[in-house]
Each structure stands twice: as C-alpha cells, then as structure tokens.
Design an enzyme around this catalytic site. Structure first.
Site, PDB file in Angstrom:
ATOM      1  N   GLU A  13       0.902  -1.107  -0.081  1.00  0.00           N
ATOM      2  CA  GLU A  13       0.000  -0.047  -0.070  1.00  0.00           C
ATOM      3  C   GLU A  13       0.736   1.305   0.054  1.00  0.00           C
ATOM      4  O   GLU A  13       0.295   2.428   0.212  1.00  0.00           O
ATOM      5  CB  GLU A  13      -1.149  -0.221   1.185  1.00  0.00           C
ATOM      6  CG  GLU A  13      -2.010  -1.071   1.091  1.00  0.00           C
ATOM      7  CD  GLU A  13      -2.813  -1.083   2.462  1.00  0.00           C
ATOM      8  OE1 GLU A  13      -3.736  -0.281   2.595  1.00  0.00           O
ATOM      9  OE2 GLU A  13      -2.530  -2.101   3.354  1.00  0.00           O
ATOM     10  N   SER A 164      -6.449  -2.179   1.722  1.00  0.00           N
ATOM     11  CA  SER A 164      -6.849  -1.437   0.381  1.00  0.00           C
ATOM     12  C   SER A 164      -7.252  -2.510  -0.459  1.00  0.00           C
ATOM     13  O   SER A 164      -7.072  -2.145  -1.919  1.00  0.00           O
ATOM     14  CB  SER A 164      -5.490  -0.807  -0.341  1.00  0.00           C
ATOM     15  OG  SER A 164      -5.320   0.314   0.629  1.00  0.00           O
ATOM     16  N   TYR A 235      -8.527   3.313  -5.555  1.00  0.00           N
ATOM     17  CA  TYR A 235      -7.328   4.611  -5.830  1.00  0.00           C
ATOM     18  C   TYR A 235      -7.368   4.878  -7.440  1.00  0.00           C
ATOM     19  O   TYR A 235      -6.661   5.711  -7.577  1.00  0.00           O
ATOM     20  CB  TYR A 235      -6.080   3.848  -5.303  1.00  0.00           C
ATOM     21  CG  TYR A 235      -6.130   3.788  -3.953  1.00  0.00           C
ATOM     22  CD1 TYR A 235      -6.421   4.835  -3.113  1.00  0.00           C
ATOM     23  CD2 TYR A 235      -6.079   2.432  -3.563  1.00  0.00           C
ATOM     24  CE1 TYR A 235      -6.764   4.456  -1.656  1.00  0.00           C
ATOM     25  CE2 TYR A 235      -6.273   1.752  -2.077  1.00  0.00           C
ATOM     26  CZ  TYR A 235      -6.509   3.137  -1.194  1.00  0.00           C
ATOM     27  OH  TYR A 235      -6.774   2.716   0.036  1.00  0.00           O
ATOM     28  N   ARG A 274     -10.998   4.505  11.428  1.00  0.00           N
ATOM     29  CA  ARG A 274     -12.176   4.655  10.613  1.00  0.00           C
ATOM     30  C   ARG A 274     -12.678   3.049  10.718  1.00  0.00           C
ATOM     31  O   ARG A 274     -11.865   2.287  10.492  1.00  0.00           O
ATOM     32  CB  ARG A 274     -11.854   4.812   9.238  1.00  0.00           C
ATOM     33  CG  ARG A 274     -13.151   5.403   8.465  1.00  0.00           C
ATOM     34  CD  ARG A 274     -12.732   5.089   6.886  1.00  0.00           C
ATOM     35  NE  ARG A 274     -12.902   3.760   6.404  1.00  0.00           N
ATOM     36  CZ  ARG A 274     -11.731   3.482   5.658  1.00  0.00           C
ATOM     37  NH1 ARG A 274     -10.931   4.486   5.072  1.00  0.00           N
ATOM     38  NH2 ARG A 274     -11.702   2.330   4.992  1.00  0.00           N
ATOM     39  N   ASP A 276     -15.367   0.327   9.589  1.00  0.00           N
ATOM     40  CA  ASP A 276     -16.061  -0.132   8.400  1.00  0.00           C
ATOM     41  C   ASP A 276     -17.164  -1.174   8.743  1.00  0.00           C
ATOM     42  O   ASP A 276     -16.783  -2.223   9.317  1.00  0.00           O
ATOM     43  CB  ASP A 276     -15.308  -0.527   7.400  1.00  0.00           C
ATOM     44  CG  ASP A 276     -14.229   0.694   6.863  1.00  0.00           C
ATOM     45  OD1 ASP A 276     -14.413   1.767   7.458  1.00  0.00           O
ATOM     46  OD2 ASP A 276     -13.266   0.463   6.013  1.00  0.00           O
ATOM     47  N   GLU A 290     -14.191  -3.942   9.557  1.00  0.00           N
ATOM     48  CA  GLU A 290     -12.948  -4.028  10.152  1.00  0.00           C
ATOM     49  C   GLU A 290     -12.779  -2.391  10.707  1.00  0.00           C
ATOM     50  O   GLU A 290     -13.540  -1.420  10.441  1.00  0.00           O
ATOM     51  CB  GLU A 290     -12.105  -4.093   8.876  1.00  0.00           C
ATOM     52  CG  GLU A 290     -12.165  -3.049   7.790  1.00  0.00           C
ATOM     53  CD  GLU A 290     -11.124  -3.046   6.765  1.00  0.00           C
ATOM     54  OE1 GLU A 290     -10.100  -3.523   7.006  1.00  0.00           O
ATOM     55  OE2 GLU A 290     -11.118  -2.706   5.634  1.00  0.00           O
ATOM     56  N   ASN A 292      -9.690   0.473  10.533  1.00  0.00           N
ATOM     57  CA  ASN A 292      -8.555   0.703   9.687  1.00  0.00           C
ATOM     58  C   ASN A 292      -7.736   1.913  10.862  1.00  0.00           C
ATOM     59  O   ASN A 292      -8.398   2.955  10.992  1.00  0.00           O
ATOM     60  CB  ASN A 292      -8.858   1.612   8.504  1.00  0.00           C
ATOM     61  CG  ASN A 292      -9.410   0.687   7.610  1.00  0.00           C
ATOM     62  OD1 ASN A 292      -8.556  -0.439   6.816  1.00  0.00           O
ATOM     63  ND2 ASN A 292     -10.639   0.576   7.456  1.00  0.00           N
ATOM     64  N   GLY A 296      -7.018   6.177   4.976  1.00  0.00           N
ATOM     65  CA  GLY A 296      -6.674   7.031   3.836  1.00  0.00           C
ATOM     66  C   GLY A 296      -6.801   8.344   4.162  1.00  0.00           C
ATOM     67  O   GLY A 296      -7.668   8.695   4.919  1.00  0.00           O
TER      68      GLY A 296
HETATM   69  N1  LIG Z   1     -18.390 -10.220   2.993  1.00  0.00           N
HETATM   70  C1  LIG Z   1     -18.389  -9.237   2.128  1.00  0.00           C
HETATM   71  N2  LIG Z   1     -19.743  -9.286   1.225  1.00  0.00           N
HETATM   72  C2  LIG Z   1     -19.449  -8.263   0.306  1.00  0.00           C
HETATM   73  N3  LIG Z   1     -18.641  -7.329   0.016  1.00  0.00           N
HETATM   74  C3  LIG Z   1     -17.405  -7.531   0.714  1.00  0.00           C
HETATM   75  C4  LIG Z   1     -17.443  -8.564   1.812  1.00  0.00           C
HETATM   76  N4  LIG Z   1     -16.190  -8.336   2.479  1.00  0.00           N
HETATM   77  C5  LIG Z   1     -15.488  -7.373   1.798  1.00  0.00           C
HETATM   78  N5  LIG Z   1     -16.294  -7.067   0.698  1.00  0.00           N
HETATM   79  C6  LIG Z   1     -15.867  -6.008  -0.216  1.00  0.00           C
HETATM   80  O1  LIG Z   1     -14.567  -6.047  -0.344  1.00  0.00           O
HETATM   81  C7  LIG Z   1     -14.088  -4.793   0.088  1.00  0.00           C
HETATM   82  C8  LIG Z   1     -12.528  -4.773   0.745  1.00  0.00           C
HETATM   83  O2  LIG Z   1     -12.845  -5.670   1.934  1.00  0.00           O
HETATM   84  P1  LIG Z   1     -12.246  -5.222   3.464  1.00  0.00           P
HETATM   85  O3  LIG Z   1     -12.553  -6.386   4.317  1.00  0.00           O
HETATM   86  O4  LIG Z   1     -12.776  -3.967   3.734  1.00  0.00           O
HETATM   87  O5  LIG Z   1     -10.790  -5.385   3.183  1.00  0.00           O
HETATM   88  P2  LIG Z   1      -9.524  -3.944   3.199  1.00  0.00           P
HETATM   89  O6  LIG Z   1      -8.839  -3.923   4.554  1.00  0.00           O
HETATM   90  O7  LIG Z   1      -8.539  -4.514   2.145  1.00  0.00           O
HETATM   91  O8  LIG Z   1     -10.224  -2.845   2.999  1.00  0.00           O
HETATM   92  C9  LIG Z   1     -15.118  -3.924   1.125  1.00  0.00           C
HETATM   93  O9  LIG Z   1     -14.827  -2.747   0.956  1.00  0.00           O
HETATM   94  C10 LIG Z   1     -16.130  -4.431   0.224  1.00  0.00           C
HETATM   95  O10 LIG Z   1     -16.439  -3.910  -0.993  1.00  0.00           O
HETATM   96 MG   LIG Z   2     -11.856  -1.962   3.855  1.00  0.00          MG
END
Ligand SMILES: Nc1ncnc2c1ncn2[C@@H]1O[C@H](COP(=O)(O)OP(=O)(O)O)[C@@H](O)[C@H]1O
Ligand SMILES: [Mg+2]
Length: 337
Positions: A13, A164, A235, A274, A276, A290, A292, A296
């Site tokens: 990242e 990311s 991004y 942040r 989420d 999660e 963060n 960002g």
């Molecule tokens: N269980 C899920 N169902 C639907 N979309 C998901 C799910 N998990 C992740 N996503 C999609 O993938 C993106 C990245 O996942 P995330 O767990 O937030 O990882 P990162 O730490 O890389 O941001 C999320 O913002 C969402 O768009």
């Molecule tokens: Mg995420």
C-alpha cells in the site's frame, strides 16, 4: 508543533501512503505546524527531504540524524498503510525509541491489522459479523474451500493482514474459490473466507480517542462505481461516490456510532481510526467489517470528510490527534517496581 510525517513504507500500500502523506503534510502546514517530510523506501531506507536519515540509538529518546545533524521534532505522524506501518511494528519502534507517535498504539494497531484476531475480539464483544472460516496456513486449501462452501456459494477471500483490498477476491463456486485462496495466500499465510453479502451498502464511521472519551463521527456511505470496492475502485477510478452523512434511519446511525466506539475501545481507545461496516440493503442488518487504524488521508478520503461533516475541520482534527498523542504516556514509561 514540529511534526515528523512519515509516508511511503515497505508494504503493497506504499503508493496510497505517499498520496495520504502529501495530504497530511499540507493540512498540517495549513494549520500552522512545521512539517518534516520523512519517506520510507520500498527497501526500508529512511530519507528526510531525499537525504538519508539514520536512527542514533542511545539514551532515550533516541535521536534522528541527517547528514551529521540532529533532527529535532515534537511528535511523529505515521501515514503508513499496511504491514510495517499500520500493524504495530512502526508504533513499537516509536515506543522503544521514546518518540511520541500519533494514532493507535502497538497492541491495537497489531490487532486491527489482523482481520482474524479483530473478528475474534469483535465476536466476543457481541458485534455482529458475517460468518467466516480461517486458515493460519496449516489447513489444506481444499479443506478450507469445503468448510467455506458450507457458508454459501458466494464468498470473499481475504489475506488476514493486508488492506486497500489488496489480495482480496470475490469467488463464486469451488474453482473460483480455490484460485482466490491462492491469490490471498500470496500476501499472507493467514487467510479468511467470509460469506459475501449481495449488494451490500458500505458504511463507515470515524472515531477519535480524546483521553477519557471516544468520539464518533456521523456515518458516511461509499457507493463504489463497480461491483465491490476493490483496489481500482479505491484509488484509480473516480466513479465511487461518498454520501455524507449516510442516508440511514436515526436509530441505525446511532447504533453504528455505538458499535464503532465499541470496536475502537477493543483496541485500547487511544488514537484515531475509521470503522467500516457492511449493511444488507434488503434487511437493513448491519455487520462489523474492520477497523483501519491509519485510514486513507487524501482529498477524497472518508476519514477527514466525516469529521468535517461532524463539525471538526481538518486542521482542528489534526491538532486533536497530535495533542492526544503528546498527552498519552508511552507504554514503557510506567514506574519501575
Ligand atoms: N463479506 C463481504 N460481502 C460483500 N462485500 C465484501 C465482503 N467483504 C469485503 N467486501 C468488499 O471488499 C472490500 C474490501 O474488503 P475489506 O474487508 O474492507 O478489506 P480491506 O482491509 O482490504 O479494505 C469491501 O470494502 C467490500 O466492498
Ligand atoms: Mg476495507
């Protein structure tokens, strides 16, 4: 204040961190702080305005040295995403060196970076989660796929310690799932496979630890310009939209603020983050996703925008982050027995 802003780093990242670093430096300068621009290269080398920077270990706090000159500063602001920056390693260096450091300290940073550990703590605290399975690398990928397919046929596969959306795939059926596990395993031996929510709404809340209290911002919504919020959507494409505040029933918004503060307290409640969530557009059900701990910080980033919408302009937000970091005692400075 003299702020050492550290960006770049060794993780996948890195590019995002450079953009975030530039925004933080400008916002700090606009707020009247004096800024030192420190970059960590992909190989781990440190520079200050392109000059090599070295750490002089000795009496605590350790000194930073640039071409034989001591570099003085009041506080460090790491704007490093992912491993070697957001995961507690950098924070541990600062603690060891005796440097005040903005953001979540060592333990919370390490926990938030690891999706599996964060999920276990969140589950224990009663936060709602989508069902998932996990492998620490010792589970055969075919067995992991079998376990995951019992949750449903559409799944998200994620390296446990990345960000990311790097290494994340959406997989439908066994073949896609096996390839997705391979992709995630390239980034981390720890892999989680989670039930996919169909057409989720992505809701985010910013939090700030201010000593005794944890404050939460209004929630915001991201509407990705593509099927899910992958690396390009984050991004490279500007077709994602932010809706601030998110259009939600008042009780849902309040509940999200409470859950965001709970998640942040699990990490120690100091610094900023942040938090989420994914919201089922059909049932309205909310799932914690999660935290963060170094979100960002770009012109289009949710973290500062949510605070701006909650009445905290970016300059005041950065002041609050720095003051909290300076007021917080370093973990290792507790009285000796
Ligand atoms: N269980 C899920 N169902 C639907 N979309 C998901 C799910 N998990 C992740 N996503 C999609 O993938 C993106 C990245 O996942 P995330 O767990 O937030 O990882 P990162 O730490 O890389 O941001 C999320 O913002 C969402 O768009
Ligand atoms: Mg995420």
């Amino acid at each position: 204040m003299k702020v050492l802003v550290v960006s770049g780093g060794r993780s996948a990242e890195r590019d995002v961190s450079l953009v975030s670093g530039a925004w933080v430096r400008q916002a700090l300068a606009d707020a009247g702080h004096s800024v030192l621009d420190v970059r960590i290269g992909p190989g781990g080398d440190w520079t200050l305005c392109a000059e090599p920077l070295s750490i002089r270990a000795g009496e605590c706090p350790w000194k930073l040295d640039c071409s034989g000159q001591e570099v003085a500063f009041d506080v460090i602001f790491p704007v490093l995403h992912g491993p070697f920056g957001e995961d507690g390693t950098f924070q541990g260096l600062c603690e060891t060196a005796g440097w005040p450091c903005a953001g979540v300290p060592v333990l919370g940073s390490a926990v938030a970076m690891d999706k599996q550990t964060m999920r276990l703590l969140a589950r224990d605290a009663g936060l709602p989660l989508l069902p998932w399975v996990f492998s620490d690398g010792s589970v055969d990928r075919s067995l992991l796929a079998d376990q995951a397919l019992q949750l449903g046929s559409t799944l998200f596969v994620k390296p446990s310690r990345m960000g990311s959306s790097v290494g994340i795939s959406r997989a439908v059926g066994r073949d896609e799932l096996l390839s997705a596990i391979d992709v995630a395993s390239r980034y981390d031996s720890r892999v989680i496979v989670e039930l996919a929510l169909e057409a989720p709404r992505e809701i985010e809340v910013s939090v700030l630890g201010t000593g005794e209290r944890v404050e939460a911002s209004v929630p915001g919504e991201i509407v990705p310009g593509r099927e899910w919020y992958d690396y390009s959507a984050k991004y490279h494409c500007d077709d994602s939209r932010l809706i601030i505040p998110a259009d939600l029933p008042e009780t849902t918004a309040l509940n999200l603020g409470l859950m965001a503060r709970t998640a942040f307290r699990l990490l120690g409640g100091a610094g900023f983050a942040r938090v989420d969530f994914l919201l089922d557009g059909t049932t309205g059900e909310v799932f914690f996703n999660e935290v963060n701990t170094i979100p960002g910080f770009t012109a289009i980033s949710m973290f500062p925008k949510l605070w701006n919408a909650s009445g905290l302009p970016s300059g005041k937000l950065l002041d609050a982050i720095l003051s909290e970091a300076l007021a917080r005692p370093l973990t290792g400075t507790a009285a000796r027995p």
